[in-house]
Design a protein around this motif. Structure first.
Motif, PDB file in Angstrom:
ATOM      1  N   LYS A  78     101.580   7.666   4.114  1.00  0.00           N
ATOM      2  CA  LYS A  78     102.125   7.508   2.826  1.00  0.00           C
ATOM      3  C   LYS A  78     102.925   6.098   2.533  1.00  0.00           C
ATOM      4  CE  LYS A  78      99.121  10.375   1.477  1.00  0.00           C
ATOM      5  NZ  LYS A  78      98.588  10.127   0.113  1.00  0.00           N
ATOM      6  N   GLN A  79     103.521   5.766   1.550  1.00  0.00           N
ATOM      7  CA  GLN A  79     104.517   4.445   1.328  1.00  0.00           C
ATOM      8  C   GLN A  79     105.577   5.544   1.007  1.00  0.00           C
ATOM      9  OE1 GLN A  79     104.081   2.666  -2.423  1.00  0.00           O
ATOM     10  NE2 GLN A  79     106.094   1.396  -1.757  1.00  0.00           N
ATOM     11  N   TYR A  80     107.037   5.301   1.613  1.00  0.00           N
ATOM     12  CA  TYR A  80     108.638   5.525   1.203  1.00  0.00           C
ATOM     13  C   TYR A  80     109.310   4.501   1.072  1.00  0.00           C
ATOM     14  CZ  TYR A  80     112.090   9.197   1.592  1.00  0.00           C
ATOM     15  OH  TYR A  80     113.107   9.826   0.892  1.00  0.00           O
ATOM     16  N   CYS A  81     109.141   4.693  -0.650  1.00  0.00           N
ATOM     17  CA  CYS A  81     109.876   3.225  -0.959  1.00  0.00           C
ATOM     18  C   CYS A  81     111.602   3.185  -0.890  1.00  0.00           C
ATOM     19  CB  CYS A  81     109.223   2.684  -2.273  1.00  0.00           C
ATOM     20  SG  CYS A  81     109.580   3.645  -3.837  1.00  0.00           S
ATOM     21  N   GLY A  82     111.945   1.810  -0.545  1.00  0.00           N
ATOM     22  CA  GLY A  82     113.605   2.418  -1.163  1.00  0.00           C
ATOM     23  C   GLY A  82     114.524   2.786  -2.057  1.00  0.00           C
ATOM     24  N   CYS A  83     113.387   3.162  -3.806  1.00  0.00           N
ATOM     25  CA  CYS A  83     114.304   3.551  -4.651  1.00  0.00           C
ATOM     26  C   CYS A  83     113.790   4.704  -4.279  1.00  0.00           C
ATOM     27  CB  CYS A  83     112.957   3.783  -5.821  1.00  0.00           C
ATOM     28  SG  CYS A  83     113.479   1.625  -6.963  1.00  0.00           S
ATOM     29  N   ARG A 176     131.514   4.808  12.922  1.00  0.00           N
ATOM     30  CA  ARG A 176     130.457   5.878  12.563  1.00  0.00           C
ATOM     31  C   ARG A 176     129.681   4.943  11.024  1.00  0.00           C
ATOM     32  NH1 ARG A 176     129.879  10.580   9.352  1.00  0.00           N
ATOM     33  NH2 ARG A 176     132.416  10.517   8.148  1.00  0.00           N
ATOM     34  N   GLY A 177     128.505   5.758  10.950  1.00  0.00           N
ATOM     35  CA  GLY A 177     127.690   6.699   9.421  1.00  0.00           C
ATOM     36  C   GLY A 177     126.541   5.206   9.665  1.00  0.00           C
ATOM     37  N   VAL A 178     125.309   5.803   8.496  1.00  0.00           N
ATOM     38  CA  VAL A 178     124.301   4.619   8.256  1.00  0.00           C
ATOM     39  C   VAL A 178     123.849   3.949   7.190  1.00  0.00           C
ATOM     40  CG1 VAL A 178     121.572   5.322   7.941  1.00  0.00           C
ATOM     41  CG2 VAL A 178     123.088   6.739   9.124  1.00  0.00           C
ATOM     42  N   MET A 179     123.810   2.748   8.156  1.00  0.00           N
ATOM     43  CA  MET A 179     123.535   1.934   6.862  1.00  0.00           C
ATOM     44  C   MET A 179     121.766   2.139   6.690  1.00  0.00           C
ATOM     45  SD  MET A 179     125.372  -1.244   7.938  1.00  0.00           S
ATOM     46  CE  MET A 179     124.936  -1.183  10.038  1.00  0.00           C
ATOM     47  N   ILE A 180     121.746   1.681   5.394  1.00  0.00           N
ATOM     48  CA  ILE A 180     120.201   1.649   5.018  1.00  0.00           C
ATOM     49  C   ILE A 180     120.208   0.412   3.985  1.00  0.00           C
ATOM     50  CG2 ILE A 180     118.450   2.931   3.758  1.00  0.00           C
ATOM     51  CD1 ILE A 180     119.704   5.299   4.204  1.00  0.00           C
ATOM     52  N   ALA A 181     119.346  -0.672   3.491  1.00  0.00           N
ATOM     53  CA  ALA A 181     118.869  -1.497   2.904  1.00  0.00           C
ATOM     54  C   ALA A 181     118.231  -1.351   2.066  1.00  0.00           C
ATOM     55  CB  ALA A 181     118.798  -2.601   4.268  1.00  0.00           C
ATOM     56  N   VAL A 182     118.771  -1.388   0.542  1.00  0.00           N
ATOM     57  CA  VAL A 182     117.741  -1.451  -0.521  1.00  0.00           C
ATOM     58  C   VAL A 182     117.250  -2.454  -1.725  1.00  0.00           C
ATOM     59  CG1 VAL A 182     118.420   1.033  -0.284  1.00  0.00           C
ATOM     60  CG2 VAL A 182     119.760  -0.317  -1.267  1.00  0.00           C
ATOM     61  N   GLY A 183     117.852  -3.560  -0.795  1.00  0.00           N
ATOM     62  CA  GLY A 183     116.864  -4.614  -2.036  1.00  0.00           C
ATOM     63  C   GLY A 183     117.820  -4.680  -3.578  1.00  0.00           C
ATOM     64  N   ALA A 184     116.878  -4.268  -3.830  1.00  0.00           N
ATOM     65  CA  ALA A 184     117.126  -4.683  -5.665  1.00  0.00           C
ATOM     66  C   ALA A 184     117.092  -3.791  -6.233  1.00  0.00           C
ATOM     67  CB  ALA A 184     115.556  -5.047  -6.155  1.00  0.00           C
ATOM     68  N   VAL A 185     117.562  -2.073  -5.330  1.00  0.00           N
ATOM     69  CA  VAL A 185     117.358  -1.025  -5.760  1.00  0.00           C
ATOM     70  C   VAL A 185     118.966  -0.592  -6.966  1.00  0.00           C
ATOM     71  CG1 VAL A 185     117.885   1.797  -5.313  1.00  0.00           C
ATOM     72  CG2 VAL A 185     115.415  -0.224  -4.190  1.00  0.00           C
ATOM     73  N   PHE A 186     119.888  -1.488  -6.305  1.00  0.00           N
ATOM     74  CA  PHE A 186     121.284  -1.281  -7.181  1.00  0.00           C
ATOM     75  C   PHE A 186     120.843  -2.299  -8.811  1.00  0.00           C
ATOM     76  CE2 PHE A 186     124.992  -1.456  -3.771  1.00  0.00           C
ATOM     77  CZ  PHE A 186     123.982  -0.305  -3.339  1.00  0.00           C
ATOM     78  N   ASN A 187     119.592  -2.974  -8.727  1.00  0.00           N
ATOM     79  CA  ASN A 187     119.687  -3.263  -9.677  1.00  0.00           C
ATOM     80  C   ASN A 187     118.587  -2.448 -11.295  1.00  0.00           C
ATOM     81  OD1 ASN A 187     120.818  -5.754  -9.776  1.00  0.00           O
ATOM     82  ND2 ASN A 187     119.297  -6.936  -8.337  1.00  0.00           N
ATOM     83  N   PHE A 188     117.809  -2.178 -10.250  1.00  0.00           N
ATOM     84  CA  PHE A 188     116.701  -0.955 -10.740  1.00  0.00           C
ATOM     85  C   PHE A 188     117.701   0.456 -11.900  1.00  0.00           C
ATOM     86  CE2 PHE A 188     113.224  -1.985  -7.852  1.00  0.00           C
ATOM     87  CZ  PHE A 188     113.214  -2.782  -8.322  1.00  0.00           C
ATOM     88  N   TYR A 189     118.573   0.484 -11.138  1.00  0.00           N
ATOM     89  CA  TYR A 189     119.872   1.915 -10.969  1.00  0.00           C
ATOM     90  C   TYR A 189     121.051   1.827 -11.785  1.00  0.00           C
ATOM     91  CZ  TYR A 189     116.573   5.065  -8.695  1.00  0.00           C
ATOM     92  OH  TYR A 189     115.640   5.870  -8.143  1.00  0.00           O
ATOM     93  N   SER A 190     121.152   0.148 -12.151  1.00  0.00           N
ATOM     94  CA  SER A 190     122.004   0.001 -13.065  1.00  0.00           C
ATOM     95  C   SER A 190     121.555  -0.872 -14.655  1.00  0.00           C
ATOM     96  CB  SER A 190     123.037  -1.064 -12.694  1.00  0.00           C
ATOM     97  OG  SER A 190     122.132  -2.581 -12.541  1.00  0.00           O
ATOM     98  N   ASP A 191     122.040  -1.133 -15.568  1.00  0.00           N
ATOM     99  CA  ASP A 191     121.288  -1.518 -16.289  1.00  0.00           C
ATOM    100  C   ASP A 191     121.620  -2.411 -16.618  1.00  0.00           C
ATOM    101  OD1 ASP A 191     122.279   1.150 -18.060  1.00  0.00           O
ATOM    102  OD2 ASP A 191     124.770  -0.096 -17.758  1.00  0.00           O
ATOM    103  N   GLU A 192     121.206  -3.530 -15.488  1.00  0.00           N
ATOM    104  CA  GLU A 192     120.491  -4.658 -15.641  1.00  0.00           C
ATOM    105  C   GLU A 192     118.569  -4.795 -15.951  1.00  0.00           C
ATOM    106  OE1 GLU A 192     121.801  -6.806 -13.915  1.00  0.00           O
ATOM    107  OE2 GLU A 192     123.831  -6.638 -13.927  1.00  0.00           O
ATOM    108  N   LYS A 193     118.113  -5.780 -16.500  1.00  0.00           N
ATOM    109  CA  LYS A 193     117.008  -6.086 -17.545  1.00  0.00           C
ATOM    110  C   LYS A 193     115.857  -6.484 -16.412  1.00  0.00           C
ATOM    111  CE  LYS A 193     118.494  -9.288 -20.620  1.00  0.00           C
ATOM    112  NZ  LYS A 193     118.850 -10.620 -21.587  1.00  0.00           N
ATOM    113  N   ILE A 194     116.516  -6.062 -15.047  1.00  0.00           N
ATOM    114  CA  ILE A 194     115.060  -6.207 -14.033  1.00  0.00           C
ATOM    115  C   ILE A 194     114.642  -4.529 -13.441  1.00  0.00           C
ATOM    116  CG2 ILE A 194     115.071  -6.287 -11.523  1.00  0.00           C
ATOM    117  CD1 ILE A 194     116.380  -8.212 -11.515  1.00  0.00           C
ATOM    118  N   ARG A 195     113.814  -4.111 -14.188  1.00  0.00           N
ATOM    119  CA  ARG A 195     113.323  -2.565 -13.623  1.00  0.00           C
ATOM    120  C   ARG A 195     112.002  -2.892 -12.531  1.00  0.00           C
ATOM    121  NH1 ARG A 195     118.245  -1.786 -15.537  1.00  0.00           N
ATOM    122  NH2 ARG A 195     118.211  -0.836 -17.452  1.00  0.00           N
ATOM    123  N   ARG A 196     111.763  -1.512 -12.355  1.00  0.00           N
ATOM    124  CA  ARG A 196     110.944  -1.495 -11.299  1.00  0.00           C
ATOM    125  C   ARG A 196     109.712  -0.972 -12.148  1.00  0.00           C
ATOM    126  NH1 ARG A 196     108.491   3.276  -6.878  1.00  0.00           N
ATOM    127  NH2 ARG A 196     107.603   2.459  -5.433  1.00  0.00           N
TER     128      ARG A 196
END
Length: 250
Positions: A78-83, A176-196
């Protein structure tokens, strides 16, 4: 963990979160969110492939990879995506987090929207990164900032392939800390026009069409790269499917 198409995936969601929790307490590492861009790049760039392979693991951000695995190996994955991993971790209300990337306007909007899910996020750090090539970042200074703040999770949004290289180069500078790369997810969860994409497009594996519609020049170029390597990648996997066991433990 399992290796398909030169990417080391972890598909078990419970294990993903168990490994994140364990590593975030007293160690460091990074996780790649492997979409079609990463999948295409690892086929033709051995240096980038090494960067992806040195991650803790990759999660499957592509809706098509599970289909390829089913066709070739007869396995259900199964897919488990960044979002999804982003929202799952936010809703846990468990981790001390730092958000790196994009621009100040997006970060302010992101902070406000995420604080509605977890009020603690209002006091967490959101850091804009300078606009530069991956070789021009001052990793030592960025690492010092992270070490002073001591987050459990470091979200990185620079877009592939830049964000994966960024995490790889930054890792030696953090304690220490786990880095996770999430690409456009910041845009998806902000008020930007780009949506999933809408759920029905995601369900029918048509999300790439939505991304092309929103960002035609950028996404069409990426699609061309994927299409260029896809036939050879699938052919090689099909030819070698009886000679290998895609599963291995790490």
């Amino acid at each position: 963990m399992e290796q398909f198409f030169n990417v080391r995936y972890e598909f078990d969601i419970d294990r993903i979160h168990s490994l994140i929790e364990e590593r975030s307490k007293n160690d460091r590492g990074y996780i790649c969110v492997a979409d079609g861009v990463i999948l295409s790049l690892v086929q033709r760039n051995t240096v980038y492939r090494k960067v992806i392979d040195e991650a803790m693991f990759s999660i499957c951000d592509s809706g098509w990879v599970p289909t390829y695995i089913k066709w070739i190996y007869g396995l259900d994955r199964k897919q488990y995506c960044g979002c999804e991993i982003f929202e799952d971790i936010i809703r846990m209300r468990r981790y001390h987090m730092l958000f790196l990337g994009t621009n100040q306007q997006t970060l302010c909007s992101l902070r406000k929207n995420l604080a509605s899910l977890d009020s603690r996020i209002e006091e967490m750090r959101f850091e804009e990164l300078p606009y530069c090539t991956v070789d021009q970042f001052d990793y030592a200074t960025i690492g010092e900032t992270i070490n002073r703040y001591a987050p459990d999770i470091i979200w990185v949004a620079l877009g592939a392939p830049k964000q994966e290289l960024f995490m790889h180069y930054l890792q030696p500078h953090i304690r220490r800390g786990v880095m996770i790369a999430v690409g456009a997810v910041f845009n998806f969860y902000s008020d930007e026009k780009i949506r999933r994409a809408p759920r029905w497009m995601i369900r029918w594996k048509m999300e790439f069409i939505h991304r092309i519609w929103c960002e035609p020049r950028k996404q069409w170029q990426r699609c061309r790269q994927i299409i260029h390597v896809l036939p050879i990648m699938l052919y090689k996997a099909f030819r070698s499917r009886g000679k290998m066991n895609p599963t291995y433990q790490s």
